[in-house]
Scaffold this motif. Structure first.
Motif, PDB file in Angstrom:
ATOM      1  N   GLY A 144       0.818  -1.211   0.000  1.00  0.00           N
ATOM      2  CA  GLY A 144       0.000   0.000   0.000  1.00  0.00           C
ATOM      3  C   GLY A 144       0.847   1.255   0.000  1.00  0.00           C
ATOM      4  N   VAL A 145       1.948   1.221   0.741  1.00  0.00           N
ATOM      5  CA  VAL A 145       2.892   2.346   0.774  1.00  0.00           C
ATOM      6  C   VAL A 145       3.453   2.573  -0.623  1.00  0.00           C
ATOM      7  N   GLY A 146       3.884   1.487  -1.277  1.00  0.00           N
ATOM      8  CA  GLY A 146       4.435   1.599  -2.621  1.00  0.00           C
ATOM      9  C   GLY A 146       3.423   2.107  -3.630  1.00  0.00           C
ATOM     10  N   SER A 147       2.175   1.694  -3.473  1.00  0.00           N
ATOM     11  CA  SER A 147       1.133   2.150  -4.392  1.00  0.00           C
ATOM     12  C   SER A 147       0.897   3.650  -4.243  1.00  0.00           C
ATOM     13  N   LEU A 148       0.802   4.135  -3.003  1.00  0.00           N
ATOM     14  CA  LEU A 148       0.614   5.568  -2.784  1.00  0.00           C
ATOM     15  C   LEU A 148       1.829   6.363  -3.264  1.00  0.00           C
ATOM     16  N   LEU A 149       3.019   5.829  -3.062  1.00  0.00           N
ATOM     17  CA  LEU A 149       4.238   6.476  -3.537  1.00  0.00           C
ATOM     18  C   LEU A 149       4.258   6.534  -5.064  1.00  0.00           C
ATOM     19  N   THR A 150       3.889   5.433  -5.711  1.00  0.00           N
ATOM     20  CA  THR A 150       3.871   5.390  -7.172  1.00  0.00           C
ATOM     21  C   THR A 150       2.881   6.386  -7.741  1.00  0.00           C
ATOM     22  N   ASP A 151       1.703   6.487  -7.126  1.00  0.00           N
ATOM     23  CA  ASP A 151       0.714   7.467  -7.589  1.00  0.00           C
ATOM     24  C   ASP A 151       1.327   8.867  -7.607  1.00  0.00           C
ATOM     25  N   HIS A 152       2.039   9.212  -6.532  1.00  0.00           N
ATOM     26  CA  HIS A 152       2.676  10.534  -6.473  1.00  0.00           C
ATOM     27  C   HIS A 152       3.752  10.682  -7.549  1.00  0.00           C
ATOM     28  N   PRO A 157      -3.880  10.668  -9.831  1.00  0.00           N
ATOM     29  CA  PRO A 157      -4.688  10.607  -8.613  1.00  0.00           C
ATOM     30  C   PRO A 157      -4.440   9.309  -7.849  1.00  0.00           C
ATOM     31  N   ILE A 158      -4.662   9.366  -6.550  1.00  0.00           N
ATOM     32  CA  ILE A 158      -4.509   8.170  -5.718  1.00  0.00           C
ATOM     33  C   ILE A 158      -5.361   7.040  -6.289  1.00  0.00           C
ATOM     34  N   GLY A 159      -4.735   5.875  -6.421  1.00  0.00           N
ATOM     35  CA  GLY A 159      -5.414   4.703  -6.926  1.00  0.00           C
ATOM     36  C   GLY A 159      -5.300   4.503  -8.427  1.00  0.00           C
ATOM     37  N   LYS A 160      -4.632   5.430  -9.126  1.00  0.00           N
ATOM     38  CA  LYS A 160      -4.581   5.360 -10.591  1.00  0.00           C
ATOM     39  C   LYS A 160      -3.200   4.993 -11.142  1.00  0.00           C
ATOM     40  N   GLY A 161      -2.211   4.832 -10.280  1.00  0.00           N
ATOM     41  CA  GLY A 161      -0.864   4.509 -10.752  1.00  0.00           C
ATOM     42  C   GLY A 161      -0.686   3.031 -11.013  1.00  0.00           C
ATOM     43  N   THR A 162       0.506   2.652 -11.466  1.00  0.00           N
ATOM     44  CA  THR A 162       0.805   1.240 -11.692  1.00  0.00           C
ATOM     45  C   THR A 162       0.928   0.535 -10.344  1.00  0.00           C
ATOM     46  N   ARG A 163       0.792  -0.767 -10.370  1.00  0.00           N
ATOM     47  CA  ARG A 163       0.796  -1.554  -9.143  1.00  0.00           C
ATOM     48  C   ARG A 163       1.830  -2.673  -9.226  1.00  0.00           C
ATOM     49  N   ASN A 178      17.258  12.976  -6.037  1.00  0.00           N
ATOM     50  CA  ASN A 178      17.227  14.438  -5.976  1.00  0.00           C
ATOM     51  C   ASN A 178      17.129  15.031  -7.373  1.00  0.00           C
ATOM     52  N   PRO A 179      15.910  15.337  -7.818  1.00  0.00           N
ATOM     53  CA  PRO A 179      14.638  15.246  -7.098  1.00  0.00           C
ATOM     54  C   PRO A 179      14.090  13.822  -7.153  1.00  0.00           C
ATOM     55  N   LEU A 180      13.067  13.555  -6.309  1.00  0.00           N
ATOM     56  CA  LEU A 180      12.415  12.250  -6.354  1.00  0.00           C
ATOM     57  C   LEU A 180      11.773  12.064  -7.720  1.00  0.00           C
ATOM     58  N   ALA A 181      12.143  10.996  -8.402  1.00  0.00           N
ATOM     59  CA  ALA A 181      11.587  10.721  -9.730  1.00  0.00           C
ATOM     60  C   ALA A 181      11.647   9.228  -9.977  1.00  0.00           C
ATOM     61  N   LEU A 182      10.619   8.689 -10.598  1.00  0.00           N
ATOM     62  CA  LEU A 182      10.572   7.263 -10.895  1.00  0.00           C
ATOM     63  C   LEU A 182      11.534   6.961 -12.040  1.00  0.00           C
ATOM     64  N   LEU A 183      12.546   6.136 -11.764  1.00  0.00           N
ATOM     65  CA  LEU A 183      13.521   5.756 -12.786  1.00  0.00           C
ATOM     66  C   LEU A 183      13.170   4.423 -13.431  1.00  0.00           C
ATOM     67  N   ARG A 184      12.548   3.534 -12.639  1.00  0.00           N
ATOM     68  CA  ARG A 184      12.130   2.233 -13.180  1.00  0.00           C
ATOM     69  C   ARG A 184      10.899   1.760 -12.432  1.00  0.00           C
ATOM     70  N   ASP A 185       9.877   1.384 -13.195  1.00  0.00           N
ATOM     71  CA  ASP A 185       8.612   0.961 -12.613  1.00  0.00           C
ATOM     72  C   ASP A 185       8.737  -0.421 -11.976  1.00  0.00           C
ATOM     73  N   TRP A 186       7.643  -0.911 -11.444  1.00  0.00           N
ATOM     74  CA  TRP A 186       7.608  -2.146 -10.667  1.00  0.00           C
ATOM     75  C   TRP A 186       8.189  -3.355 -11.403  1.00  0.00           C
ATOM     76  N   ARG A 187       8.953  -4.135 -10.651  1.00  0.00           N
ATOM     77  CA  ARG A 187       9.426  -5.463 -11.050  1.00  0.00           C
ATOM     78  C   ARG A 187       9.391  -6.343  -9.812  1.00  0.00           C
ATOM     79  N   THR A 188       9.339  -7.646 -10.035  1.00  0.00           N
ATOM     80  CA  THR A 188       9.501  -8.535  -8.888  1.00  0.00           C
ATOM     81  C   THR A 188      10.963  -8.458  -8.422  1.00  0.00           C
TER      82      THR A 188
END
Length: 195
Positions: A144-152, A157-163, A178-188
């Motif tokens: 759940g923490v990761g999902s809320l972080l990914t949305d940001h 909007p909350i609940g609309k990001g990748t899971r 610095n700054p916070l930015a998604l460099l690579r989306d979810w993987r196992t």
């Protein structure tokens, strides 16, 4: 550029008679974290953080032991506060989770509101990212923490990001610090080191 590797804890021992924050990793979960620790052993990780919940601490301790590092525990990395209901068995649990993400400005059954949890999580991630270490940082936390972080990070909007792609947890994101930015989306975690 150093990064922050966010990891959701893998499989746990579900015990309805024990508070959820005290659930430990299962044998399967521990083995998956051990494999993950091996994949990052030579990658320049210099700090390990965890939520205060046992399953996240268990995962972080496996990584930290392999790397010869301490674990910094931050309670603000914890899952959304669900103490008002305690354990809820599936499938009802997943229905309540859907409400939590679907109505983020409301407290669902007394749970912490998603907007409040997201703000708390961002503060914790920003603190970890500001760590003065020059290497990579691993943060072991929750789905759940990761999902809320990914949305940001995806600016949705909350609940609309990748899971995370694995229902049992044990998934990772790579985030610029610095700054916070998604460099690579979810993987196992098993696929973490593969490009």
């Amino acid at each position: 550029m150093s990064s922050l590797i966010f990891v959701t804890h893998p499989e746990v021992v579900i015990d309805p008679h024990q508070p959820v924050p005290e659930w430990p990793l299962s044998a399967v979960g521990r083995a998956r974290m051990e494999r993950f620790a091996e994949t990052i052993a030579e990658s320049g990780v210099t700090a390990v953080y965890a939520s205060a919940e046992r399953k996240a601490r268990d995962g972080a301790e496996i990584v930290a032991e392999r790397l010869g590092l301490p674990v910094a525990v931050d309670p603000e990395l914890g899952e959304n506060d669900r103490s008002a209901t305690g354990y809820i068995a599936p499938p009802e649990f997943w229905e309540v989770v859907a409400e939590f993400f679907g109505r983020p400005d409301e407290s669902i059954r007394g749970w912490e509101r998603a907007v409040d949890a997201q703000a708390r999580i961002l503060r914790a991630i920003q603190r970890a990212a500001a760590d003065e270490t020059s290497g990579d940082i691993v943060v072991v936390s929750h789905g759940g923490v990761g999902s809320l972080l990914t949305d940001h990070l995806q600016n949705v909007p909350i609940g609309k990001g990748t899971r995370p792609p694995h229902a049992g947890g044990g998934c990772s994101l790579v985030i610029g610090r610095n700054p916070l930015a998604l460099l690579r989306d979810w993987r196992t975690v098993e696929d973490h080191g593969r490009d």
